[in-house]
Scaffold this active site. Structure first.
Site, PDB file in Angstrom:
ATOM      1  N   ASP A  23       0.840  -1.190   0.000  1.00 39.78           N
ATOM      2  CA  ASP A  23       0.000   0.000   0.000  1.00 39.78           C
ATOM      3  C   ASP A  23       0.883   1.251   0.000  1.00 39.78           C
ATOM      4  O   ASP A  23       1.861   1.320   0.741  1.00 39.78           O
ATOM      5  CB  ASP A  23      -0.892  -0.019   1.241  1.00 39.78           C
ATOM      6  N   GLU A  55       1.450  -0.434  -5.021  1.00 38.24           N
ATOM      7  CA  GLU A  55       0.564   0.692  -5.305  1.00 38.24           C
ATOM      8  C   GLU A  55       1.519   1.859  -5.532  1.00 38.24           C
ATOM      9  O   GLU A  55       2.088   2.398  -4.586  1.00 38.24           O
ATOM     10  CB  GLU A  55      -0.381   0.956  -4.131  1.00 38.24           C
TER      11      GLU A  55
END
Length: 382
Positions: free
Chosen positions: A9, A65
């Protein structure tokens, strides 16, 4: 532990220099970054370097990401060592805008269908692109076609949180309570989004619940809710078993069967042909809302895919294949179960006759905001 891999993330933060940055301690010698201020992106980030060259970790799936909360956006440029894949946020934004009929995106949409070679060609492969239309951040697929504006008041931040640029379209009326015609168009658009995901090179990612049309009531930032907004609704999934869930299941099966939809390299002209409403005459102009292609497939012989994201219907001329004829498989403008023609479909022959006079003339009528998939079948006796 049988872990297949990891998705990081806000992974771009790992490419920034730390407050303890000391190249001599990290690499044993002074290299780029000796005098960098804290947070500056570096081309050879130590933690990504170590993960990428670890004898165990380099053999698992590594997905970034490729942006962070500080505004560093690295989609297509994330330090990858040839093994990292990326959440392709550009795929999401381009596909959303093209499918809802925004001008100027036909060429960019075609790049997405090819696995985004504009981002990943030159050292990387189509599988480095993790394609998605929706994720846990932002609208669900159902809300993407239902709301023009976010509704995050329940989060307690006066609707200031969450993304404002969703590239969504409510299909004419805002919210869940809408006319029958609007709801039909919403279902059609959901099918169009799913088709675009399933026929694109790269790795498709589906947000849990989108296969039955989960709604969060227009809330696009539900991180703080432990309730029905985030719960998987098994009752809704069962309601959709004969409708959208069926469509998704059959499209996934179709992709799995097609050798040409999971290529290890970007498609070339030997396999791929672009078309417009006439064969081999693609329209890449700013006002084009039509994209079509045919793809040679060792299992299906050849598949033909077309997207008409205009508000107008069109009559498409199909590529001529002597000794074969095109057979309909998907038409998102048709109601379920005729949106996906399968061998076990009730009254299949009656449905096929409705297409026959067009296909015999090597043509196909496409309604507005629709997509189709056809495949080749030998003419009787050939």
């Amino acid at each position: 532990m049988h872990v297949d891999g990891f998705r990081f993330d806000l992974g771009s933060i790992m490419s920034r220099s730390s407050s303890l940055w000391d190249a001599a301690n990290v690499y044993g010698a002074d290299v780029e970054g000796d005098f960098l201020t804290t947070g500056t992106p570096v081309s050879c980030p130590p933690v990504i370097d170590m993960i990428s060259n670890d004898p165990i970790l380099r053999g698992v799936k590594l997905i970034a990401e490729a942006w962070d909360a500080g505004g560093l956006y690295q989609v297509g440029m994330f330090p990858h060592w040839g093994i990292w894949s990326e959440w392709n946020g550009k795929f999401r934004d381009v596909v959303r805008q093209f499918i809802k009929g925004t001008d100027g995106f036909s060429g960019a949409f075609a790049e997405c269908l090819c696995g985004s070679p504009n981002l990943y060609q030159g050292g990387r492969k189509p599988w480095n692109s993790i394609n998605f239309v929706c994720a846990h951040d932002g609208f669900t697929l159902g809300d993407l076609v239902t709301y023009n504006n976010k509704d995050n008041l329940a989060n307690g931040e006066e609707n200031n949180d969450g993304e404002n640029h969703n590239y969504s379209w409510n299909c004419g009326e805002e919210g869940d309570f809408a006319s029958i015609s609007v709801k039909r168009l919403r279902k059609r658009q959901m099918r169009n989004f799913f088709v675009s995901l399933m026929v694109s090179q790269g790795v498709p990612m589906i947000y849990m619940g989108d296969e039955y049309g989960h709604t969060k009531g227009g809330n696009n930032n539900t991180y703080c809710h432990d309730n029905y907004l985030n719960y998987f609704r098994w009752d809704k999934k069962e309601e959709a078993d004969s409708d959208f869930f069926r469509f998704c299941r059959l499209l996934i099966k179709f992709r799995d069967e097609c050798e040409s939809l999971g290529l290890n390299d970007f498609p070339t002209a030997e396999r791929l042909q672009w078309h417009g409403v006439a064969p081999e005459m693609p329209d890449w102009s700013e006002i084009s809302r039509f994209v079509a292609f045919s793809l040679v497939d060792s299992v299906k012989r050849e598949i033909y895919v077309a997207f008409n994201t205009s508000h107008l219907a069109t009559l498409v001329s199909l590529p001529n294949r002597p000794g074969y004829r095109w057979e309909p498989f998907v038409d998102t403008s048709k109601p379920s179960p005729y949106d996906c023609i399968t061998p076990d479909l009730p009254e299949r022959e009656t449905a096929m006759k409705q297409y026959r006079h067009f296909l015999d003339a090597n043509m196909y009528p496409m309604l507005s905001y629709s997509s189709i998939i056809l495949f080749l079948s030998p003419v009787d006796g050939q």
